[in-house]
Scaffold this motif. Structure first.
Motif, PDB file in Angstrom:
ATOM      1  N   ASN A 120     -18.416 -59.946 -62.302  1.00 17.44           N
ATOM      2  CA  ASN A 120     -18.260 -59.599 -63.710  1.00 17.44           C
ATOM      3  C   ASN A 120     -19.340 -58.614 -64.153  1.00 17.44           C
ATOM      4  N   LEU A 121     -18.942 -57.671 -64.977  1.00 11.16           N
ATOM      5  CA  LEU A 121     -19.865 -56.743 -65.616  1.00 11.16           C
ATOM      6  C   LEU A 121     -19.833 -57.006 -67.113  1.00 11.16           C
ATOM      7  N   GLU A 122     -20.999 -57.126 -67.716  1.00 11.11           N
ATOM      8  CA  GLU A 122     -21.094 -57.379 -69.152  1.00 11.11           C
ATOM      9  C   GLU A 122     -21.629 -56.128 -69.846  1.00 11.11           C
ATOM     10  N   VAL A 123     -20.857 -55.571 -70.778  1.00 10.46           N
ATOM     11  CA  VAL A 123     -21.302 -54.387 -71.514  1.00 10.46           C
ATOM     12  C   VAL A 123     -22.435 -54.774 -72.461  1.00 10.46           C
ATOM     13  N   VAL A 124     -23.562 -54.043 -72.383  1.00 16.66           N
ATOM     14  CA  VAL A 124     -24.680 -54.300 -73.289  1.00 16.66           C
ATOM     15  C   VAL A 124     -24.902 -53.157 -74.261  1.00 16.66           C
ATOM     16  N   ALA A 125     -24.326 -51.978 -73.960  1.00 12.45           N
ATOM     17  CA  ALA A 125     -24.464 -50.840 -74.873  1.00 12.45           C
ATOM     18  C   ALA A 125     -23.458 -49.771 -74.499  1.00 12.45           C
ATOM     19  N   ASN A 126     -23.108 -48.945 -75.464  1.00 10.45           N
ATOM     20  CA  ASN A 126     -22.294 -47.763 -75.236  1.00 10.45           C
ATOM     21  C   ASN A 126     -23.206 -46.544 -75.278  1.00 10.45           C
ATOM     22  N   ILE A 127     -23.090 -45.687 -74.282  1.00  9.55           N
ATOM     23  CA  ILE A 127     -23.947 -44.510 -74.222  1.00  9.55           C
ATOM     24  C   ILE A 127     -23.498 -43.484 -75.257  1.00  9.55           C
ATOM     25  N   ASP A 128     -24.468 -42.837 -75.868  1.00  9.54           N
ATOM     26  CA  ASP A 128     -24.224 -41.811 -76.874  1.00  9.54           C
ATOM     27  C   ASP A 128     -23.084 -40.885 -76.450  1.00  9.54           C
ATOM     28  N   SER A 129     -22.144 -40.634 -77.351  1.00  8.93           N
ATOM     29  CA  SER A 129     -20.966 -39.827 -77.040  1.00  8.93           C
ATOM     30  C   SER A 129     -21.318 -38.388 -76.678  1.00  8.93           C
ATOM     31  N   GLN A 130     -22.532 -37.970 -77.003  1.00  9.93           N
ATOM     32  CA  GLN A 130     -22.987 -36.626 -76.630  1.00  9.93           C
ATOM     33  C   GLN A 130     -23.121 -36.502 -75.120  1.00  9.93           C
ATOM     34  N   LEU A 131     -23.305 -37.625 -74.440  1.00 10.66           N
ATOM     35  CA  LEU A 131     -23.518 -37.633 -72.995  1.00 10.66           C
ATOM     36  C   LEU A 131     -22.232 -38.036 -72.290  1.00 10.66           C
ATOM     37  N   GLN A 132     -21.485 -37.052 -71.828  1.00 11.89           N
ATOM     38  CA  GLN A 132     -20.218 -37.312 -71.147  1.00 11.89           C
ATOM     39  C   GLN A 132     -20.418 -37.656 -69.676  1.00 11.89           C
ATOM     40  N   GLU A 133     -21.505 -37.137 -69.079  1.00  9.51           N
ATOM     41  CA  GLU A 133     -21.685 -37.282 -67.639  1.00  9.51           C
ATOM     42  C   GLU A 133     -23.064 -37.854 -67.304  1.00  9.51           C
ATOM     43  N   ALA A 134     -23.387 -38.986 -67.899  1.00 15.50           N
ATOM     44  CA  ALA A 134     -24.664 -39.645 -67.597  1.00 15.50           C
ATOM     45  C   ALA A 134     -24.675 -40.046 -66.126  1.00 15.50           C
ATOM     46  N   SER A 135     -25.605 -39.475 -65.367  1.00 12.19           N
ATOM     47  CA  SER A 135     -25.564 -39.638 -63.915  1.00 12.19           C
ATOM     48  C   SER A 135     -26.650 -40.549 -63.372  1.00 12.19           C
ATOM     49  N   ALA A 136     -27.441 -41.174 -64.252  1.00 11.40           N
ATOM     50  CA  ALA A 136     -28.541 -42.013 -63.774  1.00 11.40           C
ATOM     51  C   ALA A 136     -28.965 -42.965 -64.872  1.00 11.40           C
ATOM     52  N   LEU A 137     -29.746 -43.963 -64.472  1.00 12.30           N
ATOM     53  CA  LEU A 137     -30.291 -44.923 -65.424  1.00 12.30           C
ATOM     54  C   LEU A 137     -31.622 -45.423 -64.876  1.00 12.30           C
ATOM     55  N   GLU A 138     -32.663 -45.370 -65.701  1.00 10.91           N
ATOM     56  CA  GLU A 138     -33.980 -45.853 -65.279  1.00 10.91           C
ATOM     57  C   GLU A 138     -34.617 -46.657 -66.398  1.00 10.91           C
ATOM     58  N   LEU A 139     -35.063 -47.847 -66.072  1.00  6.61           N
ATOM     59  CA  LEU A 139     -35.731 -48.734 -67.015  1.00  6.61           C
ATOM     60  C   LEU A 139     -37.222 -48.731 -66.707  1.00  6.61           C
ATOM     61  N   ILE A 140     -38.019 -48.207 -67.637  1.00  4.12           N
ATOM     62  CA  ILE A 140     -39.463 -48.217 -67.470  1.00  4.12           C
ATOM     63  C   ILE A 140     -39.994 -49.460 -68.166  1.00  4.12           C
ATOM     64  N   LYS A 141     -40.343 -50.473 -67.382  1.00  3.80           N
ATOM     65  CA  LYS A 141     -40.644 -51.785 -67.947  1.00  3.80           C
ATOM     66  C   LYS A 141     -41.930 -51.796 -68.751  1.00  3.80           C
ATOM     67  N   GLY A 142     -42.921 -51.054 -68.327  1.00  2.00           N
ATOM     68  CA  GLY A 142     -44.166 -51.034 -69.081  1.00  2.00           C
ATOM     69  C   GLY A 142     -43.990 -50.502 -70.482  1.00  2.00           C
ATOM     70  N   GLU A 143     -43.006 -49.593 -70.644  1.00  2.00           N
ATOM     71  CA  GLU A 143     -42.708 -49.025 -71.953  1.00  2.00           C
ATOM     72  C   GLU A 143     -41.463 -49.669 -72.562  1.00  2.00           C
ATOM     73  N   ASN A 144     -40.694 -50.410 -71.712  1.00  4.68           N
ATOM     74  CA  ASN A 144     -39.474 -51.092 -72.157  1.00  4.68           C
ATOM     75  C   ASN A 144     -38.457 -50.126 -72.747  1.00  4.68           C
ATOM     76  N   VAL A 145     -38.239 -48.987 -72.038  1.00  6.06           N
ATOM     77  CA  VAL A 145     -37.269 -48.005 -72.515  1.00  6.06           C
ATOM     78  C   VAL A 145     -36.352 -47.590 -71.377  1.00  6.06           C
ATOM     79  N   LEU A 146     -35.162 -47.118 -71.754  1.00  6.48           N
ATOM     80  CA  LEU A 146     -34.176 -46.621 -70.805  1.00  6.48           C
ATOM     81  C   LEU A 146     -34.097 -45.103 -70.885  1.00  6.48           C
ATOM     82  N   TRP A 147     -33.945 -44.471 -69.715  1.00  2.31           N
ATOM     83  CA  TRP A 147     -33.810 -43.027 -69.641  1.00  2.31           C
ATOM     84  C   TRP A 147     -32.559 -42.670 -68.853  1.00  2.31           C
ATOM     85  N   THR A 148     -31.976 -41.505 -69.168  1.00  4.19           N
ATOM     86  CA  THR A 148     -30.841 -41.013 -68.410  1.00  4.19           C
ATOM     87  C   THR A 148     -30.857 -39.489 -68.386  1.00  4.19           C
TER      88      THR A 148
END
Length: 271
Positions: free
Chosen positions: A24-52
């Motif tokens: 099972n996959l659980e959706v936690v967020a929808n990516i901004d519609s400006q980004l049609q081809e998000a090709s990566a995901l990185e969670l920087i835990k020390g800063e607690n932020v997501l990058w793409t």
């Protein structure tokens, strides 16, 4: 809700998700519609932020996402062109690395990893340092879409339904010849690797495909394929491109937007 709250939300969801069935996959967020081809995901835990990022032909821009998946910061890399950006990784100091090594036509001779320093304080523009590499003479040009940083080396997996290669490159500014580690062949159909990550303790590697994930454990040194390999199939098929660990038992996954479908961030339980 702050970005830190978003991280806490992900941790809570990962624990709640343990009661769900494997696949099972659980959706936690929808990516901004400006980004049609998000090709990566990185969670920087020390800063607690997501990058793409987006892949070939899109802006040379690194995007930070808030708790709803919307862009809350865009950093233009002023000295780089998005030839084919495919994946992200980060070090413990919070530096972000962009893998510009996509190679669909398999004609590239030089590949590049861009180092974006001090992303926490950078607001609009950044000049990246560059790590260039080429393949050893005995290897033909390959397409890469997945990498991670481990023990100060970048590990890259070729994208193929046939026999693939695992290589490594030192995390050192300059030009290098990649070191060949091993060939690998994943069983079954549709075995192209589109994303990869390693757990914080260095004991688990995950390799992503559109409808499945491979979990590698009990390996020795950096031949990640000489240990235990488990196939974890999703009850979901889409163009999944990025994966990163939340903790040792769960990961975040994103897919590209195709029409009205996709463009989501999911949480997935590994066991």
């Amino acid at each position: 809700m702050t970005t830190t709250s978003f991280y806490i939300k992900l941790i809570i969801l990962s624990f709640l998700f343990y009661s769900c069935g494997t696949g099972n996959l659980e959706v936690v967020a929808n990516i901004d519609s400006q980004l049609q081809e998000a090709s990566a995901l990185e969670l920087i835990k020390g800063e607690n932020v997501l990058w793409t990022i987006e892949d070939a032909g899109n802006p040379n821009t690194l995007y930070r996402l808030n708790n709803e998946g919307n862009i809350d910061r865009s950093i233009t890399i002023t000295n780089a062109k998005n030839k084919d950006w495919e994946d992200l990784t980060a070090d413990k100091q919070g530096n972000i690395y962009i893998g510009d090594f996509g190679n669909n036509r398999k004609k590239r001779e030089i590949f590049t990893i861009y180092k974006v320093s001090n992303s926490k304080k950078t607001t609009k523009e950044s000049t990246a340092e560059a790590i260039h590499f080429k393949l050893p003479n005995q290897l033909k040009s390959e397409d890469f879409e997945a990498f991670f940083l481990h023990n100060n080396y970048f590990y890259m997996f070729s994208k193929t339904d046939k026999k693939g290669i695992l290589i490594k490159v030192p995390n050192k500014i300059g030009t290098h010849v990649a070191t060949f580690i091993t060939e690998f062949k994943l069983k079954g159909k549709q075995t192209k690797i589109t994303g990869a990550d390693i757990s914080a303790d260095g004991k688990t590697v995950v390799l992503l495909n559109h409808d499945k994930l491979w979990k590698l454990t009990n390996f020795t040194s950096d031949n990640f394929f000489n240990g235990k390999l488990e196939l974890l199939e999703f009850k979901h098929d889409s163009q999944k491109e990025g994966v990163c660990f939340i903790d040792s038992k769960s990961v975040l996954i994103n897919d590209e937007r195709t029409g009205i479908e996709g463009g989501n961030i999911y949480v997935f339980r590994l066991n």
